[in-house]
Design an enzyme around this catalytic site. Structure first.
Site, PDB file in Angstrom:
ATOM      1  N   GLY A 143       2.745  -8.276   6.651  1.00 40.16           N
ATOM      2  CA  GLY A 143       2.563  -8.157   8.087  1.00 40.16           C
ATOM      3  C   GLY A 143       1.391  -8.993   8.577  1.00 40.16           C
TER       4      GLY A 143
ATOM      5  N   GLY B 231      -1.880  -9.767  11.170  1.00 45.55           N
ATOM      6  CA  GLY B 231      -3.014  -8.936  11.520  1.00 45.55           C
ATOM      7  C   GLY B 231      -4.081  -8.910  10.438  1.00 45.55           C
ATOM      8  N   HIS B 232      -3.806  -9.643   9.327  1.00 47.10           N
ATOM      9  CA  HIS B 232      -4.765  -9.681   8.216  1.00 47.10           C
ATOM     10  C   HIS B 232      -5.395 -11.061   8.068  1.00 47.10           C
ATOM     11  CE1 HIS B 232      -3.162  -5.804   7.298  1.00 47.10           C
ATOM     12  NE2 HIS B 232      -1.977  -6.277   6.987  1.00 47.10           N
TER      13      HIS B 232
ATOM     14  N   HIS C 201      -4.191  -1.173   7.089  1.00 46.94           N
ATOM     15  CA  HIS C 201      -3.375  -0.874   8.273  1.00 46.94           C
ATOM     16  C   HIS C 201      -3.912   0.356   8.996  1.00 46.94           C
ATOM     17  CE1 HIS C 201      -0.648  -2.742   5.234  1.00 46.94           C
ATOM     18  NE2 HIS C 201      -0.436  -3.549   6.249  1.00 46.94           N
TER      19      HIS C 201
END
Length: 327
Positions: A52, A54-55, A217
């Site tokens: 995903g 966002g990192h 997360h």
């Protein structure tokens, strides 16, 4: 929520477009996908990772000579789909096979395994290395067993060097599984991350609270308590890592202090200084060190500490020059 974005639904598309637009000499995007790959493939086993978004800079920031061949970007905190992963496998395979490096989250594992099966049908040799370096909790949101976090970046770096030096898929898969056993991580959060489409933090901490062991997360950690000094945080985390490693005086370890997105480098260096002092008292030598934002959680305030048992082969791989935008 204040963020420098346009429509929250377009975050991934606009981010990937901006990424390759900023570094066109190094990176390209496979059309109709969110796969970022090297501009020029290498005649070696290709390394593909992802997860995903966002990192950032993980994972696309580690695409380049000496590290990843491609990174597959999912929606924010959401696994990429099997067809996108398969597209990365097809686009990077030069006949020597592909190694998938996957963080231990249920969606990632399932989708990367499905892509591996799809590649199997086309007779592409694909290996699989699962990273589960987070020792904070055994089972948590999105995962069975331990989570894969910042230690994944060290796996990219080391296996990237060995792939460049000519290791086969089978050799890299075996070495990768052994390598993961030598890497442990724990994080601490001072605030939660805000997913753009959600518009509010995934969890709330009071002004005087911190949480040890939180995931990338925003998954729950192992303890929430009143805020502590950097020295106290370092002592807590190093003690947890010591219990796992069971190190002895004279042992050598690599150290990665990783910012979670909203913690200034000033604070990260202070924390590293405290970790270094504790390890010196323990008689543990730091054979490799790195400080910065490598595996973030959007705008979470906090950091993680990763330690890796080193030998000469691992150190040579960690110190081998690479051409990426983020290492």
């Amino acid at each position: 929520m204040k963020k420098i974005i346009n429509d929250p639904k377009d975050v991934l598309a606009e981010m990937t477009s901006g990424l390759v637009g900023a570094y066109p000499e190094k990176l390209e995007q496979i059309p109709d996908t969110f796969v970022i790959k090297r501009k020029v493939n290498a005649q070696q086993v290709a390394l593909v990772s992802g997860g995903g978004s966002g990192h950032e800079p993980a994972h696309a920031g580690f695409v380049g000579d000496g590290m990843l061949s491609a990174a597959v970007c999912g929606q924010v905190f959401t696994s990429p789909t099997p067809d996108q992963i398969f597209a990365a496998i097809q686009a990077t395979n030069e006949g020597k096979g592909v190694l998938l490096i996957v963080k231990n989250y249920s969606g990632d594992v399932m989708n990367f395994e499905m892509a591996q099966d799809m590649a199997d049908l086309e007779d592409i040799s694909v290996g699989f290395v699962l990273v589960d370096d987070d020792i904070a909790v055994e089972d948590s949101t999105y995962t069975q067993g331990r989570r894969g976090v910042a230690g994944t970046v060290l796996v990219h770096k080391i296996l990237g060097a060995w792939a460049k030096n000519g290791a086969s898929v089978e050799q890299l898969e075996t070495a990768g599984k052994e390598l993961v056993e030598k890497i442990k991580t724990i994080g601490v959060a001072l605030s939660g991350a805000t997913v753009p489409e959600v518009g509010k933090p995934g969890f709330e901490l009071a002004e005087d609270e911190i949480e040890f062991g939180v995931g990338i997360h925003g998954e729950p950690g192992y303890r929430r308590e009143k805020s502590k000094s950097s020295k106290e945080m370092a002592k807590e985390i190093v003690e947890k890592l010591k219990a796992e490693f069971q190190w002895e005086k004279g042992d050598s370890y690599g150290v990665l202090v990783n910012g979670m997105g909203a913690t200034p480098l000033m604070e990260q260096y202070i924390f590293f200084n405290d970790v270094k002092a504790i390890l010196e008292e323990e008689g543990v030598a730091i054979s490799f060190s790195k400080v910065g934002n490598y595996m973030t959680s959007i705008d979470m305030a906090g950091l993680s500490l990763t330690m890796i048992q080193t030998d000469q082969a691992i150190l040579d791989a960690l110190n081998m020059p690479v051409d990426t935008i983020a290492w």
